[in-house]
Enzyme design. Sequence first.
Site, PDB file in Angstrom:
ATOM      1  N   ASP A 290     -10.410  35.312 -34.523  1.00 41.99           N
ATOM      2  CA  ASP A 290     -10.630  37.152 -33.673  1.00 41.99           C
ATOM      3  C   ASP A 290     -10.745  37.963 -35.219  1.00 41.99           C
ATOM      4  OD1 ASP A 290      -9.714  35.677 -31.058  1.00 41.99           O
ATOM      5  OD2 ASP A 290      -7.766  36.749 -31.125  1.00 41.99           O
ATOM      6  N   HIS A 434      -8.240  34.143 -37.235  1.00 42.91           N
ATOM      7  CA  HIS A 434      -8.297  35.166 -38.073  1.00 42.91           C
ATOM      8  C   HIS A 434      -9.438  34.706 -38.417  1.00 42.91           C
ATOM      9  CE1 HIS A 434      -4.900  35.989 -35.496  1.00 42.91           C
ATOM     10  NE2 HIS A 434      -5.633  36.851 -34.908  1.00 42.91           N
TER      11      HIS A 434
END
Length: 467
Positions: A290, A434
């Site tokens: 992400d 991430h």
Amino acid sequence: MSIPPTPADGPAPAPRRRTRRWWIGVLVVVTVVAGCLVAAVLEHEAWVDTVAEHDAEVARVTDEAEGSRARAEEAYADSRRALVAAIDDGRPVQAASKGQVDDPAVRRTLGAVLSDAEELRDADVSYPSEVRTVEAVTRPNPFHRETLAEVEAEVVTGSDPAPDDLDAAASAVGEATEAVAAARRHWTYDALDAADGEARDALEDLRTEGVGAGDLRSLRAAVDDADGVLDAGVAAVDPDEAVALRDTVLDTTESLWSDRLDEILTERRRAARADGVDCRKDRCVALTFDDGPVADTRRLLRILDRKDAPATFFMLGENVAARPGVARAVARHGHLVASHSWDHPQLTTLDDAAVRDQLRRTQDAIADATGTAPFLLRPPYGDVDDRVRSLATRTGLDTVLWNLDTEDWRTLDAKETRRRVRDEVRPGSVILMHDIHPTSIDAVPGIVKDLRDDGYVLVTADLLVGR
């Protein structure tokens, strides 16, 4: 010596003086009698007038008393009927406007006056009265004394609640109802206009996706109906009709996109099976990243290339716009590019237009960078509800969350991130990481090795999620 009087010097004759005094007396008597007669006539006429006035006042007060209750009841009933009609008009408007009128003070005003009006409507009514008196009159004539008796009558003076109070409440309800109705007309017009805009985008996007004209016919018809209502203007809008038409437009848009998203997932899973990956049988897991792309995303791509490991990148639109080359490289290396909104807000806190703006801008940025619009959305923070899901679907996005959170953003420790995946992974795991954190990228080689050693097959997220 005295001189005797002569005949010429003697006194006047007495009979002539007595005649003058008698006529004076007669005149006085006649005058007095005439005055008495005139006074008697005048007194009589005055008494006759007094009797007439007394009788008229008695008749007036009696008539007023006899009809006062009926008039008060009729006046109250007329005003109450008007109040009930105003309430009956206002309540449906109040109920229908819930969630539609933007200014809560407008609805609160109507709610307050409706409550006051209903309290008046349901109040017990009474009819206060007072005694009206016609005073007795006595004739002052001592020779013909008469008395007109005192007359009392009970007169109903009105009602409690008073008709004026009911009328004022009905007027207040009417004004507040019209204010809410006008606000609702504006809301429904704007809502229909927004739905019409979504539908027009969907018609274009779905044609791009290869959906045929026949399948789009129902949406085109709904758009034409909406255009007709919108062209007539706000003042002509029937809110109920506009809401129903808006729902038809949105439902048709969502249904068509939902079918197309099902087809996309089916096609991609069919293609994966053709390449030998069947997550109905294989121990599939998906690595997802992400918040990128960032400069370090290129290092992650090199690691994934060496490991021949596919991944899914949920990108922020503003980062794609800032680094379109990195986004293009992600897609070119065979990874799946998906949406993570434009700038990472909590989507459930935004209104429909703002959510749609977040999604459309990100889609456009990704399409401009990679040549293909995304079909998956991961809402920031996993913050999603039915409204956001529907908006996403109508924008051509299927909502995807995760079921294994590495918490890499919190620990910023590559070893801890690798340990969490190793300890918590299961077949079907969608792993959240991430690529904005170097420590997360550092953990990827070990994670891929652990998964492969344990017999897992790495796939993109669309092969695992179910609509």
